[in-house]
Design a protein around this motif. Sequence first.
Motif, PDB file in Angstrom:
ATOM      1  N   LEU A 182       0.844  -1.203   0.000  1.00 59.48           N
ATOM      2  CA  LEU A 182       0.000   0.000   0.000  1.00 59.48           C
ATOM      3  C   LEU A 182       0.881   1.256   0.000  1.00 59.48           C
ATOM      4  N   THR A 183       1.951   1.219   0.782  1.00 61.49           N
ATOM      5  CA  THR A 183       2.868   2.361   0.829  1.00 61.49           C
ATOM      6  C   THR A 183       3.566   2.530  -0.517  1.00 61.49           C
ATOM      7  N   ALA A 184       3.980   1.403  -1.104  1.00 61.88           N
ATOM      8  CA  ALA A 184       4.654   1.472  -2.407  1.00 61.88           C
ATOM      9  C   ALA A 184       3.743   2.121  -3.437  1.00 61.88           C
ATOM     10  N   ALA A 185       2.469   1.742  -3.385  1.00 60.78           N
ATOM     11  CA  ALA A 185       1.537   2.249  -4.394  1.00 60.78           C
ATOM     12  C   ALA A 185       1.388   3.768  -4.318  1.00 60.78           C
ATOM     13  N   LEU A 186       1.703   4.357  -3.167  1.00 57.47           N
ATOM     14  CA  LEU A 186       1.597   5.812  -3.036  1.00 57.47           C
ATOM     15  C   LEU A 186       2.663   6.533  -3.857  1.00 57.47           C
ATOM     16  N   PHE A 187       3.825   5.885  -4.029  1.00 53.43           N
ATOM     17  CA  PHE A 187       4.968   6.623  -4.577  1.00 53.43           C
ATOM     18  C   PHE A 187       4.854   6.993  -6.047  1.00 53.43           C
ATOM     19  N   PRO A 188       4.329   6.099  -6.897  1.00 56.54           N
ATOM     20  CA  PRO A 188       4.104   6.582  -8.273  1.00 56.54           C
ATOM     21  C   PRO A 188       3.145   7.781  -8.287  1.00 56.54           C
ATOM     22  N   LEU A 189       2.200   7.797  -7.340  1.00 52.86           N
ATOM     23  CA  LEU A 189       1.266   8.931  -7.289  1.00 52.86           C
ATOM     24  C   LEU A 189       1.993  10.195  -6.834  1.00 52.86           C
ATOM     25  N   LEU A 190       2.881  10.036  -5.844  1.00 54.82           N
ATOM     26  CA  LEU A 190       3.662  11.189  -5.386  1.00 54.82           C
ATOM     27  C   LEU A 190       4.535  11.720  -6.517  1.00 54.82           C
ATOM     28  N   HIS A 191       4.919  10.788  -7.410  1.00 56.66           N
ATOM     29  CA  HIS A 191       5.836  11.162  -8.486  1.00 56.66           C
ATOM     30  C   HIS A 191       5.090  11.797  -9.665  1.00 56.66           C
ATOM     31  N   LEU A 192       3.767  11.701  -9.664  1.00 57.96           N
ATOM     32  CA  LEU A 192       3.011  12.315 -10.762  1.00 57.96           C
ATOM     33  C   LEU A 192       3.028  13.829 -10.588  1.00 57.96           C
ATOM     34  N   GLY A 193       3.211  14.535 -11.655  1.00 56.82           N
ATOM     35  CA  GLY A 193       3.190  16.003 -11.552  1.00 56.82           C
ATOM     36  C   GLY A 193       1.850  16.480 -11.029  1.00 56.82           C
ATOM     37  N   ARG A 194       0.791  15.882 -11.566  1.00 58.52           N
ATOM     38  CA  ARG A 194      -0.554  16.243 -11.091  1.00 58.52           C
ATOM     39  C   ARG A 194      -1.180  14.977 -10.492  1.00 58.52           C
ATOM     40  N   ALA A 195      -0.941  14.834  -9.205  1.00 57.83           N
ATOM     41  CA  ALA A 195      -1.324  13.580  -8.540  1.00 57.83           C
ATOM     42  C   ALA A 195      -2.822  13.321  -8.627  1.00 57.83           C
ATOM     43  N   TRP A 196      -3.594  14.385  -8.729  1.00 59.40           N
ATOM     44  CA  TRP A 196      -5.049  14.205  -8.738  1.00 59.40           C
ATOM     45  C   TRP A 196      -5.540  13.610 -10.059  1.00 59.40           C
ATOM     46  N   LYS A 197      -4.637  13.477 -11.031  1.00 62.52           N
ATOM     47  CA  LYS A 197      -5.030  12.859 -12.311  1.00 62.52           C
ATOM     48  C   LYS A 197      -4.601  11.392 -12.353  1.00 62.52           C
ATOM     49  N   PHE A 198      -4.413  10.793 -11.186  1.00 63.70           N
ATOM     50  CA  PHE A 198      -3.856   9.427 -11.135  1.00 63.70           C
ATOM     51  C   PHE A 198      -4.676   8.432 -11.934  1.00 63.70           C
ATOM     52  N   TYR A 199      -5.976   8.670 -12.033  1.00 61.52           N
ATOM     53  CA  TYR A 199      -6.828   7.675 -12.687  1.00 61.52           C
ATOM     54  C   TYR A 199      -6.573   7.607 -14.200  1.00 61.52           C
ATOM     55  N   PHE A 200      -5.752   8.530 -14.717  1.00 62.29           N
ATOM     56  CA  PHE A 200      -5.408   8.460 -16.144  1.00 62.29           C
ATOM     57  C   PHE A 200      -4.634   7.178 -16.476  1.00 62.29           C
ATOM     58  N   ILE A 201      -3.968   6.605 -15.469  1.00 69.61           N
ATOM     59  CA  ILE A 201      -3.165   5.412 -15.760  1.00 69.61           C
ATOM     60  C   ILE A 201      -4.002   4.138 -15.837  1.00 69.61           C
ATOM     61  N   LEU A 202      -5.287   4.251 -15.526  1.00 69.87           N
ATOM     62  CA  LEU A 202      -6.136   3.050 -15.583  1.00 69.87           C
ATOM     63  C   LEU A 202      -6.802   2.957 -16.947  1.00 69.87           C
ATOM     64  N   PRO A 203      -6.787   1.779 -17.555  1.00 74.89           N
ATOM     65  CA  PRO A 203      -7.409   1.659 -18.880  1.00 74.89           C
ATOM     66  C   PRO A 203      -8.924   1.477 -18.764  1.00 74.89           C
ATOM     67  N   TYR A 204      -9.683   2.476 -19.144  1.00 72.84           N
ATOM     68  CA  TYR A 204     -11.143   2.328 -19.196  1.00 72.84           C
ATOM     69  C   TYR A 204     -11.651   3.302 -20.259  1.00 72.84           C
ATOM     70  N   PRO A 205     -12.738   2.948 -20.919  1.00 71.68           N
ATOM     71  CA  PRO A 205     -13.267   3.835 -21.962  1.00 71.68           C
ATOM     72  C   PRO A 205     -13.614   5.184 -21.330  1.00 71.68           C
ATOM     73  N   ASN A 206     -13.174   6.267 -21.946  1.00 73.67           N
ATOM     74  CA  ASN A 206     -13.414   7.572 -21.328  1.00 73.67           C
ATOM     75  C   ASN A 206     -13.686   8.630 -22.390  1.00 73.67           C
ATOM     76  N   GLN A 207     -14.309   9.742 -21.941  1.00 72.71           N
ATOM     77  CA  GLN A 207     -14.692  10.789 -22.892  1.00 72.71           C
ATOM     78  C   GLN A 207     -13.486  11.588 -23.360  1.00 72.71           C
ATOM     79  N   ARG A 208     -12.317  11.370 -22.708  1.00 72.88           N
ATOM     80  CA  ARG A 208     -11.123  12.124 -23.110  1.00 72.88           C
ATOM     81  C   ARG A 208     -10.524  11.574 -24.412  1.00 72.88           C
ATOM     82  N   GLY A 209     -10.976  10.399 -24.777  1.00 78.72           N
ATOM     83  CA  GLY A 209     -10.413   9.791 -25.981  1.00 78.72           C
ATOM     84  C   GLY A 209      -8.979   9.344 -25.786  1.00 78.72           C
ATOM     85  N   LEU A 210      -8.548   9.176 -24.523  1.00 83.52           N
ATOM     86  CA  LEU A 210      -7.176   8.761 -24.229  1.00 83.52           C
ATOM     87  C   LEU A 210      -7.151   7.278 -23.893  1.00 83.52           C
TER      88      LEU A 210
END
Lengths: 431, 441
Positions: B115-143
């Motif tokens: 659980l602690t390890a999983a925090l660190f990639p998020l800490l390393h994201l420039g915009r941590a609040w966009k973490f869900y971008f790394i999950l693959p799911y159909p989205n309106q962003r077209g990403l």
Amino acid sequence: MSNDLAEPRSLPRVPAAIFAALAALGAIAFFAGVLAEDTSARTYRVFLHNWLMWAALANGAVCVSAAFRLTNAGWQGPIQRIAESMGGFVAISFLLYWVIYLGRHELFEWVHHPVAGKEFWFEPGFTFLRDSLALVWVTFVSLFYLYISLRPTLGAAREAATGWRKSLYGFWTAGWRGEEVERDFAERRGRKMAAVVALSHAICYSLIAIDFIMSLAPEWISTMFPAYFAWGGFLSSISLLTIVCLALRNSPEVVPGFLTANRRHDLGKLIFAFSIFWMYLFWSQYFVIWYANIPEETGFIVARLGTQFLQDTWYMGGFMQRIAEPYVTWTLLVWLLVWVLPFWVLLGQRPKKTPAILGTIAVGSVLGFWLERYILVTPSLVPPSEVLAGAAITPLGWIELGIGAGFVGLFFLSFLGFGRVFPGAIPRAGG
Amino acid sequence: MAAATEPLPASPDAINDDILRVLEPPSKTYVLGVLFCGALVACGVSAFLYQVYWGFGVTGLNHPVMWGLYITTFVFWVGIAHAGTLISAILFLFRAKWRNAVNRGAEALTVFSVLTAALFPLLHLGRAWKFYFILPYPNQRGLWVNFKSPLLWDVFAIGTYTIISILFFIVGLIPDIGAARDRVRDWRRHLYRVLAMGWRGTSEQWRAHSRSVLHLSGLATPLVLSVHSVVSWDFATSVVPGWHTTIFAPYFVAGAIFSGIAMVITILIPVRQAFGLQAYLRDVHFDNMGKLILITSSIVGYAYGMEYFMAWYSANPYEQMSFWYRGFGHYWWATWTMIICNVIVPLPLWFKRMRVNLAFMWIVSIFINIGMWFERFVIIMTSLSHEYDPAAWGYYFPSWVEWTILVASVAFVLFLFLIFLRMFPVIAIQEVKELHYEEAH
């Protein structure tokens, strides 16, 4: 058991005759091949790949016994002694190593032309000196371990033996302190030596992999390869150990019923788990090379898996093109025999316990390793381009099969002989 | 301080009493420990908020070193998380009975570490609040995520590992929670009633439980190899000198087990002393964990040697330069710390009397924790700061923000572990009873 141990037997006639014939066949194939000018290089090449197979396997068998000790395994019973008897071949493999030295001019390009940037490492005198020292060390360690392990069984034999055996056992049991004390001592000292055996195998056979396999394609590097080769020696010895145990299970000379269903299950689990680990090591090496796609690295794989190695051709048409290239079929057969079949067939409990199924998979695994050693050596010396230009290459030629049979014969003669010299090495009926 | 060899208590009830004693009201030292760790975690949270407010400029990250202390610490905690699965799943399948007393603590450590390890990639994201971008799911962003990137493989590897280790932990706890439920009288009784999932200890339930543990072990075993292999490929699939090396996967896995076992020792020795569990955590446990440390230390040492050798053998000037830089460049202190802590310090463990000397084992385990953190630091910093082009060479040193977050991560794991100690039995009661029964018969 003691009385029985005190009566050393002669070699069983029929098997000994068969293995002696195979050994003789190997010697004939070797000398005929070496003496003919056009097959001399091929003969040494075949000898090298067989030596790599059987030397690593024999030392791997000593490691299997060492692993039983180190892990406090309690299930193996007489199987440990059978592994030790297989390990006796390390002395012969050390002697056979000198044939490679004799054939160095035919095998290693760096003996004639220094490799750019690797002149120091592949200076011929230095190379053979370090390899000889490594083999002296690993052979000594393995034989010393076997001696420690088997010494307690020699006490009774010493009393009853006659002739040369009496002097030999007397020499080996100098300072005898009674069976109980000797057993205790062997247990303690054997455990320490077991760690040395395992470390020596990993280090020395890594060096052998670098100097005798990687050096055939000197531009290629892989940090994984030496460990991968050493692990292959360990796994192939477990497969052969399984075959030997299955072959001996109904022998009137061995403890009846020693290969129980549970022990077959455990041997099957070892083949199953360690073949997965073998594939894991293979995959970890393959994948990193495939992904990075650096020519210095991919060349080694392309020579064995074809020029389409880097392309996505795992549909049927592409597959057929792929296997049409030299060596590819044999490489895929190695995968099939060493990993695919052991994994899928031995998944369940029943196949592991069924002698016919377990034995078939184990035979396949040993054959797979024999082919794997062939595939590791041959494409570096006879590249696919030469094969396409007409060089005749097959692992099933008369020299290949003859020398292969010779090694099988020598190995099992050593196995049988070891069981006779060390009366406690193979558990006996009534023991 | 030598490990105890006291016999297990004679009756099953006494075993219950001993182990469930940890659930009794805490001592002052315990409360102070929790508060101290909590305060450090609060410091880490503050540092993170500071970083979010001011941006990544407050860290030491700069061209060319864009992976710094956060990724180092991420790999470190993922590695620590391997001990639980090794002890619980692989040693279970190998029928290594000695694991029974240490598996619960190791499993808890696994869950908290991952659980602690999983925090660190998020800490390393420039915009941590966009973490869900790394999950693959159909989205309106077209990403859509890049499946060819090893970083995405991490998401799956770590995600799977988190789920399986939590499942393993919870399933193993159920019978003991049942025992705790019947003992405590305070608010925890309601919690245990829910978590025990109706456990009554019937033979039917035991059968289902044993089967679940066996199947989960089978599922978890490949994960021990796969998770850290995937993490290693974050590095090895690149074409960076010092990173692109085929031995990385097994070397990372061995290192992970090495560090994980060391952390289990670091934590269990004080727990054993504090809660009087000498009869349960005995010399055989530390002896065997010491042996595991020796094996993995040897593999790690072999890998260090092979990497250096192959760099020299390759005759590739970039590889050679990279490894020379490791040993004698700006980060020489980190490299030698790594080698001394991971290869030299464990050497006395070849002697049994050192393996059962708990004071010595504890000190060695702390050195290994430090050495394994430095191993990841060395791999990342030396290679990134000295790639191919001398004009692009640089130097990285973590800022106070990063150091604070590192310390807070250690405090966070300890904080969770301390809370766990008072909530659940740290030793698997039923498995100890089974062992006791087998020893008695």
